[in-house]
Design a protein around this motif. Structure first.
Motif, short mmCIF file in Angstrom:
data_model
loop_
_atom_site.label_atom_id
_atom_site.label_comp_id
_atom_site.label_asym_id
_atom_site.label_seq_id
_atom_site.Cartn_x
_atom_site.Cartn_y
_atom_site.Cartn_z
N ILE A 218 -4.66 5.67 1.43
CA ILE A 218 -3.63 4.88 2.12
C ILE A 218 -3.83 4.97 3.63
N ALA A 219 -4.11 6.19 4.11
CA ALA A 219 -4.33 6.38 5.55
C ALA A 219 -5.48 5.50 6.03
N LYS A 220 -6.56 5.43 5.24
CA LYS A 220 -7.73 4.65 5.66
C LYS A 220 -7.43 3.16 5.72
N GLU A 221 -6.54 2.66 4.85
CA GLU A 221 -6.15 1.24 4.90
C GLU A 221 -5.62 0.89 6.29
N SER A 222 -4.85 1.82 6.88
CA SER A 222 -4.22 1.54 8.17
C SER A 222 -5.10 1.88 9.36
N PHE A 223 -6.32 2.41 9.11
CA PHE A 223 -7.27 2.56 10.23
C PHE A 223 -7.70 1.18 10.72
N ASN A 224 -7.69 0.21 9.81
CA ASN A 224 -8.05 -1.17 10.12
C ASN A 224 -9.50 -1.26 10.58
N ASP A 225 -9.96 -2.47 10.86
CA ASP A 225 -11.33 -2.67 11.35
C ASP A 225 -11.42 -2.29 12.83
N VAL A 226 -12.60 -1.98 13.29
CA VAL A 226 -12.81 -1.75 14.72
C VAL A 226 -12.37 -3.01 15.47
N ASP A 227 -11.52 -2.84 16.49
CA ASP A 227 -10.99 -4.01 17.21
C ASP A 227 -12.06 -4.59 18.13
N ARG A 228 -12.32 -5.89 17.93
CA ARG A 228 -13.32 -6.59 18.73
C ARG A 228 -12.77 -7.02 20.09
N GLY A 229 -11.50 -6.77 20.34
CA GLY A 229 -10.89 -7.23 21.59
C GLY A 229 -10.78 -6.16 22.66
N VAL A 230 -11.40 -4.99 22.46
CA VAL A 230 -11.27 -3.90 23.42
C VAL A 230 -11.94 -4.29 24.75
N PHE A 231 -11.15 -4.24 25.82
CA PHE A 231 -11.59 -4.62 27.18
C PHE A 231 -12.16 -6.04 27.25
N VAL A 232 -11.69 -6.89 26.31
CA VAL A 232 -12.03 -8.32 26.35
C VAL A 232 -10.70 -9.08 26.30
N ALA A 233 -10.34 -9.71 27.40
CA ALA A 233 -9.05 -10.41 27.45
C ALA A 233 -9.10 -11.62 26.52
N ILE B 166 0.81 -1.22 0.00
CA ILE B 166 0.00 0.00 0.00
C ILE B 166 0.85 1.27 0.00
N TRP B 167 2.10 1.18 0.52
CA TRP B 167 2.93 2.39 0.56
C TRP B 167 4.40 2.02 0.63
N GLY B 168 5.21 2.63 -0.25
CA GLY B 168 6.65 2.39 -0.24
C GLY B 168 7.15 2.09 -1.65
N PRO B 169 8.44 1.72 -1.78
CA PRO B 169 9.45 1.80 -0.74
C PRO B 169 9.92 3.24 -0.54
N GLY B 170 10.27 3.58 0.69
CA GLY B 170 10.71 4.94 0.99
C GLY B 170 11.46 4.98 2.30
N ARG B 171 11.78 6.22 2.73
CA ARG B 171 12.51 6.40 3.99
C ARG B 171 11.88 7.54 4.77
N HIS B 172 11.38 7.24 5.96
CA HIS B 172 10.78 8.27 6.81
C HIS B 172 11.84 9.24 7.34
N ASN C 162 4.99 6.00 -3.31
CA ASN C 162 3.76 6.66 -3.78
C ASN C 162 3.33 7.67 -2.72
N PRO C 163 2.70 8.78 -3.11
CA PRO C 163 2.34 9.80 -2.12
C PRO C 163 1.37 9.27 -1.06
N MET C 164 1.58 9.71 0.18
CA MET C 164 0.65 9.38 1.25
C MET C 164 -0.63 10.17 1.02
N ASN C 165 -1.77 9.47 0.90
CA ASN C 165 -3.04 10.15 0.70
C ASN C 165 -4.10 9.56 1.62
N GLU C 166 -5.32 10.06 1.52
CA GLU C 166 -6.39 9.62 2.42
C GLU C 166 -6.71 8.13 2.26
#
Length: 310
Positions: free
Chosen positions: A292-307, A228-234, A286-290
């Motif tokens: 690409i950013a949304k790909e890394s938002f990921n799904d809502v985590d179903r494990g929040v406060f559930v061990a 989704i993004w790269g190769p590059g150097r931060h 490739n340029p960072m855009n919205e």
């Protein structure tokens, strides 16, 4: 006082366990060191950690836990006492661990409901120095977490776990969007990204050097893995990046040459990531855009406060 020494492993739960296991033990280049019914422990060839990723078969995708190391059993006990006194919710009390390598540790929820484990005295895995052109991960580099309030999450990790701020990314319109946090001289073992919900942003794996990082990036591209993004150097951390998606849509990164800081003299910077050289010094990605950013938002985590069950 900082009682955390380093990042040990990141544990994921997924519905299509076989596909996920094939990816990490196959093209991604980790080594399966142990498995049980629906659980796989995967090591990095150059790392003394028993494993850097644990996969678990589950009905729903989630982040099971993030594990950090401590120097001794007494440090584990001291941290548990500190968290208990601050009304942090403990999942388990310090005790013997029955995962590969054993050790002594406990689990608790962070501010956003992620499960965190801290352990000491885990047996060192027999590992080796990677050869030139060997393009598999040497070790786990860092983990980045999405949080709705990055300042509150940053303060929680500073206050309770002794993390320090290395740098911040900001944008003229959006404000601050990422805090890079360290628990040792490496620029970051963890970062906190601003996202719409609590979730995993990405897991990063260190390769031997620039050549191996590029060989690995190319191997994944030839195998048809979506980059989704790269190769590059931060700029922040000065490390290279190639971001891919695993079979369940988690972002995973190949990196190398993450900056080591002189902690006594380092002062955090605020980098304006609307400047292209901040996201990629080389100008090759490739340029960072919205999108690409949304790909890394990921799904809502179903494990929040559930061990996790294991």
């Amino acid at each position: 006082m900082r009682l955390i020494t380093h990042l040990r492993h990141v544990d994921l739960a997924v519905p299509d366990y076989d596909k996920q296991r094939d990816f990490y033990a196959g093209v991604w280049g980790l080594t399966e060191v142990a498995s049980d019914s629906g659980i796989s422990f995967l090591a990095a060839e150059g790392s003394p950690e028993q494993y850097v990723v644990r996969l678990r078969k589950a009905a729903e995708k989630r982040l099971d836990l993030i594990s950090f190391g401590a120097a001794s059993e007494s440090d584990v006990d001291a941290l548990a006492e500190r968290l208990r006194a601050a009304d942090v919710r403990l999942i388990s009390e310090p005790g013997k661990l029955d995962t590969p390598g054993g050790g002594y540790g406990f689990r608790f929820f962070d501010l956003d409901g992620r499960t965190v484990e801290v352990s000491a005295d885990v047996a060192v895995r027999k590992h080796r120095k990677l050869e030139a052109k060997e393009s598999v991960p040497v070790r786990l580099s860092h983990v980045v977490l999405n949080a709705p309030d990055i300042d509150a999450t940053r303060t929680w990790y500073e206050t309770h776990l002794g993390f320090a701020l290395s740098d911040t990314l900001a944008h003229p319109r959006m404000g601050q969007v990422m805090h890079f946090m360290r628990c040792n001289p490496q620029h970051h073992s963890m970062a906190i990204a601003r996202g719409p919900h609590t979730s995993l942003h990405h897991i990063s794996f260190e390769l031997r050097g620039l050549d191996e990082y590029m060989y690995g990036t190319g191997r994944l591209l030839r195998a048809g893995v979506r980059m989704i993004w790269g190769p590059g150097r931060h700029l922040a951390g000065d490390n290279t990046f190639s971001y891919f998606l695993d079979p369940h849509g988690n972002t995973v990164e190949y990196t190398t040459e993450l900056e080591e800081l002189d902690e006594d003299t380092w002062h955090p910077h605020v980098h304006d990531f609307s400047q292209p050289e901040v996201t990629d010094q080389w100008g090759t990605a490739n340029p960072m855009n919205e999108l690409i950013a949304k790909e890394s938002f990921n799904d809502v985590d179903r494990g929040v406060f559930v061990a996790p069950p294991v």
